[in-house]
Design an enzyme around this catalytic site. Structure first.
Site, PDB file in Angstrom:
ATOM      1  N   ASP A  79       4.480   7.334   8.509  1.00 29.63           N
ATOM      2  CA  ASP A  79       4.818   6.133   7.741  1.00 29.63           C
ATOM      3  C   ASP A  79       5.451   6.598   6.428  1.00 29.63           C
ATOM      4  O   ASP A  79       4.798   7.270   5.617  1.00 29.63           O
ATOM      5  CB  ASP A  79       3.519   5.360   7.477  1.00 29.63           C
ATOM      6  CG  ASP A  79       3.711   4.162   6.588  1.00 29.63           C
ATOM      7  OD1 ASP A  79       4.801   3.973   6.004  1.00 29.63           O
ATOM      8  OD2 ASP A  79       2.739   3.390   6.457  1.00 29.63           O
ATOM      9  N   ILE A  80       6.679   6.235   6.198  1.00 28.94           N
ATOM     10  CA  ILE A  80       7.428   6.767   5.049  1.00 28.94           C
ATOM     11  C   ILE A  80       6.861   6.274   3.715  1.00 28.94           C
ATOM     12  O   ILE A  80       7.044   6.932   2.688  1.00 28.94           O
ATOM     13  CB  ILE A  80       8.935   6.441   5.188  1.00 28.94           C
ATOM     14  CG1 ILE A  80       9.772   7.391   4.330  1.00 28.94           C
ATOM     15  CG2 ILE A  80       9.233   4.981   4.848  1.00 28.94           C
ATOM     16  CD1 ILE A  80      11.248   7.395   4.669  1.00 28.94           C
ATOM     17  N   GLY A 132      10.711  -4.804   8.678  1.00 32.24           N
ATOM     18  CA  GLY A 132      10.704  -3.391   9.052  1.00 32.24           C
ATOM     19  C   GLY A 132      10.308  -2.485   7.897  1.00 32.24           C
ATOM     20  O   GLY A 132       9.425  -2.818   7.087  1.00 32.24           O
ATOM     21  N   VAL A 133      10.987  -1.374   7.795  1.00 36.04           N
ATOM     22  CA  VAL A 133      10.633  -0.373   6.794  1.00 36.04           C
ATOM     23  C   VAL A 133      10.882  -0.912   5.383  1.00 36.04           C
ATOM     24  O   VAL A 133      10.151  -0.585   4.443  1.00 36.04           O
ATOM     25  CB  VAL A 133      11.371   0.963   7.083  1.00 36.04           C
ATOM     26  CG1 VAL A 133      12.846   0.891   6.792  1.00 36.04           C
ATOM     27  CG2 VAL A 133      10.718   2.111   6.334  1.00 36.04           C
ATOM     28  N   ASP A 134      11.876  -1.765   5.225  1.00 36.10           N
ATOM     29  CA  ASP A 134      12.203  -2.396   3.942  1.00 36.10           C
ATOM     30  C   ASP A 134      11.000  -3.192   3.427  1.00 36.10           C
ATOM     31  O   ASP A 134      10.549  -3.005   2.276  1.00 36.10           O
ATOM     32  CB  ASP A 134      13.418  -3.309   4.174  1.00 36.10           C
ATOM     33  CG  ASP A 134      14.092  -3.787   2.908  1.00 36.10           C
ATOM     34  OD1 ASP A 134      13.718  -3.321   1.819  1.00 36.10           O
ATOM     35  OD2 ASP A 134      15.007  -4.621   3.015  1.00 36.10           O
ATOM     36  N   THR A 169      18.186   1.805  13.354  1.00 31.43           N
ATOM     37  CA  THR A 169      17.741   1.787  14.758  1.00 31.43           C
ATOM     38  C   THR A 169      16.622   0.780  15.042  1.00 31.43           C
ATOM     39  O   THR A 169      16.092   0.746  16.145  1.00 31.43           O
ATOM     40  CB  THR A 169      17.287   3.182  15.238  1.00 31.43           C
ATOM     41  OG1 THR A 169      16.141   3.585  14.492  1.00 31.43           O
ATOM     42  CG2 THR A 169      18.396   4.206  15.079  1.00 31.43           C
ATOM     43  N   GLY A 170      16.279  -0.047  14.053  1.00 32.37           N
ATOM     44  CA  GLY A 170      15.292  -1.099  14.281  1.00 32.37           C
ATOM     45  C   GLY A 170      16.016  -2.410  14.555  1.00 32.37           C
ATOM     46  O   GLY A 170      16.750  -2.535  15.543  1.00 32.37           O
ATOM     47  N   VAL A 171      15.851  -3.347  13.643  1.00 32.93           N
ATOM     48  CA  VAL A 171      16.476  -4.668  13.779  1.00 32.93           C
ATOM     49  C   VAL A 171      17.999  -4.565  13.915  1.00 32.93           C
ATOM     50  O   VAL A 171      18.629  -5.392  14.592  1.00 32.93           O
ATOM     51  CB  VAL A 171      16.108  -5.538  12.547  1.00 32.93           C
ATOM     52  CG1 VAL A 171      16.854  -6.854  12.558  1.00 32.93           C
ATOM     53  CG2 VAL A 171      14.612  -5.803  12.518  1.00 32.93           C
ATOM     54  N   TYR A 172      18.614  -3.557  13.311  1.00 39.43           N
ATOM     55  CA  TYR A 172      20.079  -3.439  13.336  1.00 39.43           C
ATOM     56  C   TYR A 172      20.615  -2.909  14.667  1.00 39.43           C
ATOM     57  O   TYR A 172      21.824  -2.889  14.878  1.00 39.43           O
ATOM     58  CB  TYR A 172      20.587  -2.603  12.160  1.00 39.43           C
ATOM     59  CG  TYR A 172      20.650  -3.381  10.849  1.00 39.43           C
ATOM     60  CD1 TYR A 172      20.173  -4.693  10.759  1.00 39.43           C
ATOM     61  CD2 TYR A 172      21.202  -2.810   9.700  1.00 39.43           C
ATOM     62  CE1 TYR A 172      20.232  -5.401   9.566  1.00 39.43           C
ATOM     63  CE2 TYR A 172      21.270  -3.520   8.508  1.00 39.43           C
ATOM     64  CZ  TYR A 172      20.780  -4.810   8.441  1.00 39.43           C
ATOM     65  OH  TYR A 172      20.849  -5.511   7.257  1.00 39.43           O
TER      66      TYR A 172
HETATM   67  P1  ADP Z   1      17.254  -1.395  10.302  1.00 40.37           P
HETATM   68  O1  ADP Z   1      17.394  -2.838   9.846  1.00 40.37           O
HETATM   69  O2  ADP Z   1      18.109  -0.447   9.484  1.00 40.37           O
HETATM   70  O3  ADP Z   1      17.435  -1.252  11.772  1.00 40.37           O
HETATM   71  P2  ADP Z   1      14.308  -1.281  10.493  1.00 40.37           P
HETATM   72  O4  ADP Z   1      13.357  -1.259   9.370  1.00 40.37           O
HETATM   73  O5  ADP Z   1      14.324  -2.493  11.389  1.00 40.37           O
HETATM   74  O6  ADP Z   1      15.764  -0.996   9.871  1.00 40.37           O
HETATM   75  O7  ADP Z   1      14.065   0.004  11.419  1.00 40.37           O
HETATM   76  C1  ADP Z   1      14.485   1.300  11.083  1.00 40.37           C
HETATM   77  C2  ADP Z   1      13.478   2.300  11.608  1.00 40.37           C
HETATM   78  O8  ADP Z   1      12.362   2.362  10.697  1.00 40.37           O
HETATM   79  C3  ADP Z   1      12.863   1.959  12.974  1.00 40.37           C
HETATM   80  O9  ADP Z   1      12.805   3.173  13.730  1.00 40.37           O
HETATM   81  C4  ADP Z   1      11.458   1.485  12.609  1.00 40.37           C
HETATM   82  O10 ADP Z   1      10.539   1.745  13.655  1.00 40.37           O
HETATM   83  C5  ADP Z   1      11.156   2.368  11.429  1.00 40.37           C
HETATM   84  N1  ADP Z   1      10.051   1.987  10.545  1.00 40.37           N
HETATM   85  C6  ADP Z   1       9.465   0.783  10.365  1.00 40.37           C
HETATM   86  N2  ADP Z   1       8.469   0.881   9.449  1.00 40.37           N
HETATM   87  C7  ADP Z   1       8.423   2.184   9.047  1.00 40.37           C
HETATM   88  C8  ADP Z   1       7.631   2.934   8.137  1.00 40.37           C
HETATM   89  N3  ADP Z   1       6.656   2.370   7.418  1.00 40.37           N
HETATM   90  N4  ADP Z   1       7.883   4.275   7.988  1.00 40.37           N
HETATM   91  C9  ADP Z   1       8.873   4.875   8.688  1.00 40.37           C
HETATM   92  N5  ADP Z   1       9.673   4.213   9.558  1.00 40.37           N
HETATM   93  C10 ADP Z   1       9.452   2.887   9.736  1.00 40.37           C
END
Ligand code: ADP
Length: 180
Positions: free
Chosen positions: A16-17, A38-40, A128-131
């Site tokens: 988890d970043i 997501g990560v944001d 690679t998540g929602v995008y």
């Molecule tokens: P994007 O909109 O750029 O696709 P996302 O947040 O939907 O961004 O996903 C980008 C990546 O981050 C995915 O692989 C997702 O599983 C991952 N992710 C989500 N939460 C965390 C976290 N807390 N730490 C690291 N990676 C995460």
């Protein structure tokens, strides 16, 4: 997994970043800079309101953040001193400049890190998540862009770590690093 490029480390770790202790972490933001899912969402929740306030101030000064570019804020309550917010491309099939834009995210983020004297920085898997960017292709672009920066830029960070949230993503990045 770890490899060196021009004496600098590129590491792949699961996790988890928001828990990272590198000097900076990178956020996969959207162009509004106002937070999202997501990560944001996770970074803003963990880091507190100070990060959003700085993002708003940047927005008031220079407008939205274009795709492929990055901005930098403090880390708020996070262990990291800085958050670098980059805007990845939305996957539209692969013929809309997605690869160049994704590579640009990594370069722009590393350039900001270098300008701010950051010695270590962690990236998530941008786009690679929602995008919807296919992870195998994204991993190749991400590893390529980072390795090239480490090899060629005098002031590049000593350590770049990819912090990958799930096993499929981690494996894709391992394969890309091995193939390089
Ligand atoms: P994007 O909109 O750029 O696709 P996302 O947040 O939907 O961004 O996903 C980008 C990546 O981050 C995915 O692989 C997702 O599983 C991952 N992710 C989500 N939460 C965390 C976290 N807390 N730490 C690291 N990676 C995460």
């Amino acid at each position: 997994m770890e490899r060196e490029f021009a004496g600098r480390k590129l590491q792949l770790v699961p996790g988890d970043i928001t828990k990272e202790t590198t000097d900076a972490i990178v956020n996969a933001a959207n162009s509004s800079l106002l937070g999202g899912g997501g990560v944001d969402g996770a970074i803003h929740r963990a880091g507190g309101a100070a990060i959003l306030e700085e993002c708003k101030a940047i927005r008031a000064r220079q407008g939205e953040c274009p795709t492929g570019k990055a901005v930098i804020t403090g880390g708020g309550r996070l262990a990291a001193r800085f958050v670098i917010h980059t805007v990845g491309p939305v996957w539209k099939g692969g013929n809309r400049g997605e690869e160049a834009l994704l590579a640009s995210c990594y370069r722009s983020s590393l350039r900001l890190a270098a300008e701010n004297g950051v010695a270590s920085v962690s990236f998530p898997s941008v786009s690679t998540g929602v995008y919807g960017y296919p992870v195998k292709e994204a991993a190749r672009v991400a590893i390529g862009a980072v390795a090239e920066f480490l090899e060629n830029e005098e002031r590049a960070p000593e350590l770049v770590r990819f912090v990958l949230f799930d096993g499929i993503t981690l494996q894709a990045y391992r394969d890309a690093l091995q193939e390089r």
